[in-house]
Design an enzyme around this catalytic site. Structure first.
Site, PDB file in Angstrom:
ATOM      1  N   SER A   1      -3.333   1.123   3.612  1.00 36.53           N
ATOM      2  CA  SER A   1      -4.444   0.159   3.656  1.00 36.53           C
ATOM      3  C   SER A   1      -5.557   0.637   4.584  1.00 36.53           C
ATOM      4  CB  SER A   1      -3.973  -1.202   4.191  1.00 36.53           C
ATOM      5  OG  SER A   1      -2.916  -1.680   3.436  1.00 36.53           O
TER       6      SER A   1
ATOM      7  N   HIS B   1      -6.701  -2.782  -3.120  1.00 37.07           N
ATOM      8  CA  HIS B   1      -5.885  -1.602  -3.390  1.00 37.07           C
ATOM      9  C   HIS B   1      -6.259  -1.094  -4.775  1.00 37.07           C
ATOM     10  CE1 HIS B   1      -2.659  -1.528  -0.267  1.00 37.07           C
ATOM     11  NE2 HIS B   1      -3.200  -2.700  -0.030  1.00 37.07           N
TER      12      HIS B   1
ATOM     13  N   HIS C   1       3.769  -2.239  -3.211  1.00 35.94           N
ATOM     14  CA  HIS C   1       4.552  -2.798  -2.100  1.00 35.94           C
ATOM     15  C   HIS C   1       5.679  -3.681  -2.638  1.00 35.94           C
ATOM     16  CE1 HIS C   1       0.656  -1.917  -0.130  1.00 35.94           C
ATOM     17  NE2 HIS C   1       1.421  -1.623   0.902  1.00 35.94           N
TER      18      HIS C   1
ATOM     19  N   TYR D   1       6.730  -6.328  -1.319  1.00 36.42           N
ATOM     20  CA  TYR D   1       6.380  -7.757  -1.182  1.00 36.42           C
ATOM     21  C   TYR D   1       5.543  -8.287  -2.337  1.00 36.42           C
ATOM     22  CZ  TYR D   1       1.942  -6.012   0.776  1.00 36.42           C
ATOM     23  OH  TYR D   1       0.749  -5.360   0.977  1.00 36.42           O
ATOM     24  N   GLU D   2       5.013  -7.384  -3.141  1.00 35.67           N
ATOM     25  CA  GLU D   2       4.256  -7.829  -4.317  1.00 35.67           C
ATOM     26  C   GLU D   2       5.184  -8.262  -5.446  1.00 35.67           C
ATOM     27  OE1 GLU D   2       0.617  -5.251  -5.186  1.00 35.67           O
ATOM     28  OE2 GLU D   2       1.797  -3.999  -3.862  1.00 35.67           O
TER      29      GLU D   2
ATOM     30  N   ALA E   1      -0.819   1.669   7.504  1.00 29.93           N
ATOM     31  CA  ALA E   1      -1.318   0.869   8.622  1.00 29.93           C
ATOM     32  C   ALA E   1      -0.121   0.056   9.113  1.00 29.93           C
ATOM     33  CB  ALA E   1      -2.420  -0.060   8.134  1.00 29.93           C
TER      34      ALA E   1
ATOM     35  N   MET F   1       5.254  -2.547   6.387  1.00 30.00           N
ATOM     36  CA  MET F   1       5.842  -3.095   5.154  1.00 30.00           C
ATOM     37  C   MET F   1       5.858  -2.065   4.023  1.00 30.00           C
ATOM     38  SD  MET F   1       3.700  -6.642   5.216  1.00 30.00           S
ATOM     39  CE  MET F   1       3.357  -7.474   6.778  1.00 30.00           C
ATOM     40  N   SER F   2       5.806  -0.791   4.366  1.00 33.26           N
ATOM     41  CA  SER F   2       5.770   0.242   3.309  1.00 33.26           C
ATOM     42  C   SER F   2       6.515   1.481   3.768  1.00 33.26           C
ATOM     43  CB  SER F   2       4.306   0.586   2.999  1.00 33.26           C
ATOM     44  OG  SER F   2       3.696   1.210   4.108  1.00 33.26           O
TER      45      SER F   2
ATOM     46  N   ASN G   1      -2.727  -2.685  15.094  1.00 36.09           N
ATOM     47  CA  ASN G   1      -2.609  -3.865  15.977  1.00 36.09           C
ATOM     48  C   ASN G   1      -1.298  -3.721  16.719  1.00 36.09           C
ATOM     49  OD1 ASN G   1      -1.636  -4.532  12.993  1.00 36.09           O
ATOM     50  ND2 ASN G   1      -0.313  -5.649  14.403  1.00 36.09           N
TER      51      ASN G   1
ATOM     52  N   HIS H   1      -5.424  -9.702   8.424  1.00 38.78           N
ATOM     53  CA  HIS H   1      -5.459  -8.534   7.529  1.00 38.78           C
ATOM     54  C   HIS H   1      -6.816  -7.839   7.621  1.00 38.78           C
ATOM     55  CE1 HIS H   1      -4.627  -5.948   4.159  1.00 38.78           C
ATOM     56  NE2 HIS H   1      -5.653  -6.422   3.483  1.00 38.78           N
TER      57      HIS H   1
HETATM   58  N1  HPA Z   1       3.486  -5.699  10.991  1.00 36.35           N
HETATM   59  C1  HPA Z   1       3.770  -5.306   9.730  1.00 36.35           C
HETATM   60  N2  HPA Z   1       2.920  -4.652   8.974  1.00 36.35           N
HETATM   61  C2  HPA Z   1       1.711  -4.368   9.483  1.00 36.35           C
HETATM   62  C3  HPA Z   1       1.349  -4.755  10.777  1.00 36.35           C
HETATM   63  C4  HPA Z   1       2.299  -5.454  11.572  1.00 36.35           C
HETATM   64  O1  HPA Z   1       2.045  -5.839  12.728  1.00 36.35           O
HETATM   65  N3  HPA Z   1       0.067  -4.335  10.968  1.00 36.35           N
HETATM   66  C5  HPA Z   1      -0.304  -3.683   9.831  1.00 36.35           C
HETATM   67  N4  HPA Z   1       0.689  -3.717   8.923  1.00 36.35           N
END
Ligand code: HPA
Length: 270
Positions: free
Chosen positions: A28, A59, A81, A83-84, A111, A209-210, A233, A245
């Site tokens: 991302s 995406h 992903h 989660y999709e 990311a 998450m990937s 972050n 996001h």
């Molecule tokens: N957690 C999970 N996935 C993420 C995060 C996070 O803090 N930041 C960017 N993708």
């Protein structure tokens, strides 16, 4: 699955006559690498038989063929992903296709959130290992020995030789890079503070998450993987503000300037 993969591969070969050496999966906000690709040819995921189709806003779903520093590459612009709602086999399907196209090395970017307190938003982290917390993995099911072995070794999921090369290049280019363990959660919610404390204690330096599914599949297929995580972050409970996001993508975009310089040179030298 084998026949489906071959059907996808035959279609791709009928559209482009290129022999990519290195595959890149872009995370991302990290799509800028596409801008340095020369002599590009695109194929939309939706046109490829048996290919899953991207549903996430922002995406883009296409394969980008071309050259970076005279090296033939294949970039995935837009990944799938878990989660999709895709299955693990769908999430990793493009990796199987890359392998059958002749790709032996794959660079995976993402990311993610930082857990290691020495990190800050914008830190680029070489992934040296993963913890799979998806509660699933792409190798479940009947094994096809034409693709890989039933019980693959996972002692070097990220190729040490590639990590060392990437470190050397980072030094040359004056890019600060960290190194650590990436924990993959299924998402799509940003983890709870308790989950972050737990995985911090387990040895995770970053969370996302990937990446883990693609890394597992690539290792199964005998490919060498280099993983680069962009800390966008600090993880829940470490950073005081709530996650957004938009901020994740904004921070990734800033970091992608260095990431692109770095990956370009890595592609040239590996
Ligand atoms: N957690 C999970 N996935 C993420 C995060 C996070 O803090 N930041 C960017 N993708």
């Amino acid at each position: 699955m084998y026949n489906k993969i071959m059907e996808s591969v035959e279609f791709i070969k009928s559209k482009v006559s290129r022999k990519p050496k290195i595959g890149v999966i872009l995370g991302s906000g990290l799509g800028d690498l596409v801008n340095v690709v020369e002599d590009k040819e695109y194929i939309s995921y939706e046109d490829i038989p048996n290919f899953p189709v991207s549903t996430v806003k922002g995406h883009e779903g296409k394969l980008v063929f071309g050259r970076i520093k005279d090296v033939e590459v294949l970039l995935m612009q837009g990944r799938f992903h878990y989660y999709e709602g895709y299955t693990m086999k769908e999430v990793t399907y493009p990796v199987y296709v890359m392998k059958q196209l002749g790709i032996e090395k794959i660079i995976v970017t993402n990311a993610c959130g930082g857990i290691n307190k020495s990190f800050e938003p914008g830190t680029l982290m070489l992934i040296n290992d993963f913890i799979n917390l998806f509660g699933d993995n792409p190798l479940i099911g009947v094994n096809d020995d034409r693709l890989g072995t039933r019980f693959p070794d996972m002692s070097e999921p990220y190729k040490l030789e590639l990590i060392n090369k990437a470190k050397e290049i980072a030094k040359e280019l004056n890019i600060d890079c960290a190194e650590g363990v990436y924990a993959g959660f299924m998402g799509p919610y940003y983890e709870t503070a308790a989950e972050i404390r737990m995985i911090g204690g387990m040895g995770a330096d970053a969370v996302g998450m990937s990446t883990v599914p693609e890394t597992i599949a690539a290792n199964y297929l005998g490919m060498d993987v280099l993983g680069i995580a962009c800390i966008t972050n600090m993880a829940t409970g470490i950073q005081k503000v709530k996650h957004s996001h938009e901020r994740v993508v904004e921070t990734a975009k800033k970091a992608s300037v260095d990431l692109c310089r770095w990956v370009e040179k890595i592609i040239e030298e590996i």
